[in-house]
Design a protein around this motif. Structure first.
Motif, short mmCIF file in Angstrom:
data_model
loop_
_atom_site.label_atom_id
_atom_site.label_comp_id
_atom_site.label_asym_id
_atom_site.label_seq_id
_atom_site.Cartn_x
_atom_site.Cartn_y
_atom_site.Cartn_z
N ASN A 131 -10.41 3.32 -8.83
CA ASN A 131 -9.58 2.55 -7.92
C ASN A 131 -9.88 1.06 -7.92
OD1 ASN A 131 -9.35 5.25 -5.59
ND2 ASN A 131 -7.68 4.39 -6.79
N ARG A 164 2.45 1.68 -3.50
CA ARG A 164 1.47 2.19 -4.47
C ARG A 164 1.30 3.69 -4.35
NH1 ARG A 164 -3.54 3.75 -3.42
NH2 ARG A 164 -5.00 4.00 -5.17
N TYR A 165 1.10 4.15 -3.15
CA TYR A 165 0.87 5.59 -2.92
C TYR A 165 2.13 6.40 -3.23
CZ TYR A 165 -0.85 9.80 -0.61
OH TYR A 165 -1.25 11.08 -0.33
N SER A 166 3.29 5.92 -2.78
CA SER A 166 4.55 6.64 -2.99
C SER A 166 4.90 6.74 -4.48
CB SER A 166 5.68 5.96 -2.22
OG SER A 166 5.40 5.92 -0.85
N THR A 186 -4.72 8.66 -7.45
CA THR A 186 -4.07 8.73 -6.14
C THR A 186 -5.04 9.16 -5.05
OG1 THR A 186 -2.04 9.37 -7.30
CG2 THR A 186 -2.08 9.66 -4.92
N ARG A 214 0.82 -1.20 0.00
CA ARG A 214 0.00 0.00 0.00
C ARG A 214 0.86 1.25 0.00
NH1 ARG A 214 -4.53 -0.37 4.54
NH2 ARG A 214 -5.21 1.48 3.42
N TYR A 218 2.82 6.68 -7.02
CA TYR A 218 1.92 7.64 -7.67
C TYR A 218 2.39 9.07 -7.43
CZ TYR A 218 -1.78 4.44 -9.20
OH TYR A 218 -2.50 3.48 -9.86
N TYR A 249 -6.65 0.39 -2.72
CA TYR A 249 -6.21 0.83 -1.39
C TYR A 249 -6.84 0.00 -0.28
CZ TYR A 249 -10.58 3.50 -1.81
OH TYR A 249 -11.89 3.87 -2.01
#
Length: 216
Positions: free
Chosen positions: A90, A11-13, A73, A8, A15, A171
């Motif tokens: 998402n 993925r966020y970092s 994101t 998780r 983006y 997410y």
């Protein structure tokens, strides 16, 4: 096996990294396009149509990246603001498809830019240096998108392994792990004589002063 919280975070970092790289590429590419459009060689204006086309395509890819990736994101935030349609972005299958699509777009952009940038030394030539800088930087979003696609495929496999569907938000990769387990089956004894005998035994066992009647 990569832990779920790390997936998780990755993925966020990634983006956020893509958004930052796209902003930088937008600036560098705009500088290169401006230099191509205003180049003057001893009073002669050269068109550089092929180079402009390559830089223009890269600019297009950069702009749609900045349009879609922030929406991916922060889709959960957008949904909380009342835009329910953003939730579809998402869905893990959609995220994998979008990331793979942008990986191909950026690969084409980087290759096309590299073809027209050439391999020679710029030797202080400003236009050449700007175009080569835009070319070199175009490879960074491609590699980050490639890694992101791999991460999203791993998340999709984790979701499917936990019993989730292809429409599960990326997410919520650990959401399927927290699903309630099925309650153990309850055995129902429909024989009233069995229950009667058990109740009588319990009564006489708890009252030893009362004698059990002899069978007839």
């Amino acid at each position: 096996m990569i832990p779920t919280p790390l997936l998780r975070l990755l993925r966020y970092s990634l983006y956020l990294t893509i958004i930052g790289l796209a902003v930088i590429e937008l600036i560098i590419d705009a500088v290169a396009l401006g230099a191509l459009a205003s180049f003057d060689y001893g009073g002669f204006r050269l068109s550089f149509s092929a180079e402009k086309g390559a830089a223009g395509y890269t600019m297009f890819v950069t702009l749609i990246t900045l349009l879609f990736i922030p929406a991916l994101t922060f889709a959960n935030v957008i949904v909380n603001r009342g835009v329910g349609a953003a939730a579809k972005l998402n869905h893990i299958i959609n995220e994998v498809s979008i990331s793979a699509f942008f990986t191909v777009l950026w690969f084409i952009a980087a290759v096309v830019m590299a073809v027209y940038a050439g391999n020679g030394d710029c030797r202080g030539f400003s236009l050449c240096s700007k175009f080569k800088a835009a070319t070199a930087f175009a490879w960074f979003p491609f590699f980050v998108f490639l890694v992101q696609t791999v991460v999203l495929v791993l998340i999709m496999m984790r979701i499917r392994g936990n019993g989730g569907s292809m429409k599960t938000p990326a997410y919520e990769v650990d959401g399927a792990e927290n699903l309630p387990t099925a309650a153990p089956p309850i055995h129902v004894d429909n024989d009233p004589y069995t229950h009667s005998a058990k109740d009588e035994n319990a009564y006489y066992n708890s009252n030893p002063q009362v004698a059990m009647p002899a069978p007839a």
